[in-house]
Design an enzyme around this catalytic site. Structure first.
Site, mmCIF file in Angstrom:
data_model
loop_
_atom_site.group_PDB
_atom_site.id
_atom_site.type_symbol
_atom_site.label_atom_id
_atom_site.label_comp_id
_atom_site.label_asym_id
_atom_site.label_seq_id
_atom_site.Cartn_x
_atom_site.Cartn_y
_atom_site.Cartn_z
ATOM 1 N N LEU A 125 -3.502 3.576 -1.592
ATOM 2 C CA LEU A 125 -2.345 3.896 -0.993
ATOM 3 C C LEU A 125 -1.090 3.107 -1.045
ATOM 4 O O LEU A 125 -1.296 1.756 -0.970
ATOM 5 C CB LEU A 125 -2.558 4.043 0.702
ATOM 6 C CG LEU A 125 -1.369 4.380 1.747
ATOM 7 C CD1 LEU A 125 -1.045 5.842 1.403
ATOM 8 C CD2 LEU A 125 -1.722 3.967 2.990
ATOM 9 N N HIS A 228 -3.876 -8.074 5.558
ATOM 10 C CA HIS A 228 -2.414 -8.631 4.906
ATOM 11 C C HIS A 228 -1.350 -8.109 5.528
ATOM 12 O O HIS A 228 -1.387 -7.022 6.394
ATOM 13 C CB HIS A 228 -2.610 -8.035 3.662
ATOM 14 C CG HIS A 228 -1.482 -8.625 2.669
ATOM 15 N ND1 HIS A 228 -0.098 -8.094 2.873
ATOM 16 C CD2 HIS A 228 -1.400 -9.495 1.744
ATOM 17 C CE1 HIS A 228 0.740 -8.919 1.987
ATOM 18 N NE2 HIS A 228 -0.005 -9.744 1.376
#
Length: 342
Positions: A125, A228
């Site tokens: 993605l 992240h």
């Protein structure tokens, strides 16, 4: 209007350009000619193979219909770990206790596993930074649920999604620095690049014994299961759809793995078939995911709709054009946002 569709051979240049933007830690699409070419080839094979491949990579791109610009990519692996081992760490707990000394310590551990072998995986993605607005990220990610709902026989009943783990502003992963580097003697980006092409070296170099996390540097311990910063919105989106962190993390950056049964995912469970009536609509209103029922010509976009009856909804001419549908075509719909109901 944005539409998500299967990747085509003509998308190589756009795919290569997206790969230049992903950055360190994005294993599934790296700035590498060989990997990008292999990714495209695998995506094309998945949609052309008959019978279906056991390990098919269904790869989709997001395209702006007015300019034909490709601005994003997403994918679904039908099964992982069948031809190459699939590794992650399972986070566990060991208790060290002594009644005589009145000592009771709970210690977190990492154990290497192949527990997700055969599971289907949401992967690859990535949305171009310039297109990160107007809920485009939600469309790109959730369009895969519409494909899963339409073709469940091509997938395992269990689904995972590996989230990109934490790294600092310089792209350095504290989890890798505190653990992986000791066994691989490679920079994080170099090891990550190798893993995307060939996982055999992982089995050769990775420690086989249980790891006590209290022996790792504090920064590495804190990175276990941490996402992240750029991936946090994607994690929240998947969690809102019903996917959950169950204690498995990536062996390189410590990023969390989310899991769910496909049938339990909100967009899959609540989507329904309706017929399309094509007419002008107000530009504002609750957004719906709208997808077609075709395989190789699968399309998905988002737009307001108007319900005419239980089995008939009005869609705009722009939607009909983006989806390549006609008056009376069968489509699948579900509200874009979780927490909404028909």
């Amino acid at each position: 209007m944005m539409v998500v569709r299967p990747i085509q051979a003509e998308d190589y240049t756009a795919l290569r350009e997206l790969a230049r933007k992903t950055g360190p830690g994005f294993t599934s699409l790296q700035d590498n000619d060989t990997q990008v070419a292999a990714k495209l080839e695998a995506g094309l094979a998945a949609f052309s193979a008959s019978p279906p491949l056991a390990e098919a990579l269904y790869l989709f791109v997001m395209e702006e219909t007015e300019t034909n610009e490709v601005v994003g990519i997403c994918g679904i692996e039908s099964a992982v770990g069948l031809s190459e081992p699939w590794y992650n760490y399972r986070v566990g707990t060991l208790v060290h206790a002594s009644r005589e000394l009145k000592v009771y310590n709970q210690i977190n551990t990492l154990t290497i596993t192949n527990d997700h072998t055969g599971y289907s995986e949401l992967c690859t993605l990535f949305l171009s930074p310039d297109a990160r607005h107007s809920k485009n990220g939600s469309l790109l990610s959730k369009s895969r649920f519409m494909f899963l709902a339409e073709f469940p026989q091509r997938f395992n009943e269990h689904l995972i999604a590996e989230m990109r783990g934490y790294s600092d502003e310089n792209g350095i992963s504290p989890f890798w620095e505190g653990l992986g580097r000791h066994f691989f003697s490679l920079d994080f980006t170099e090891a990550d690049r190798h893993s995307s092409m060939n996982k055999v070296f992982i089995a050769e170099l990775m420690p086989k014994n249980t790891i006590y996390t209290n022996l790792l540097p504090k920064e590495a311990q804190e990175a276990i299961g941490k996402t992240h910063e750029a991936t946090t919105p994607a994690r929240r989106l998947l969690e809102n759809e019903g996917m959950r962190y169950t204690g498995y993390v990536d062996i390189f950056d410590g990023g969390p793995t989310l899991e769910a049964r496909i049938h339990d995912i909100r967009a899959v469970q609540e989507s329904q078939y309706v017929k399309a009536h094509i007419a002008d609509l107000p530009s504002e209103g609750e957004l719906y995911l709208i997808s077609t029922t075709e395989f190789s010509n699968f399309r998905c976009c988002m737009s307001p709709i108007t319900r005419v009856s239980k089995n008939l909804v009005t869609v705009s001419p722009d939607v009909a054009s983006a989806l390549n549908i006609n008056e009376g075509s069968t489509i699948r719909i579900v509200p874009l946002s979780s927490g909404r109901r028909f």
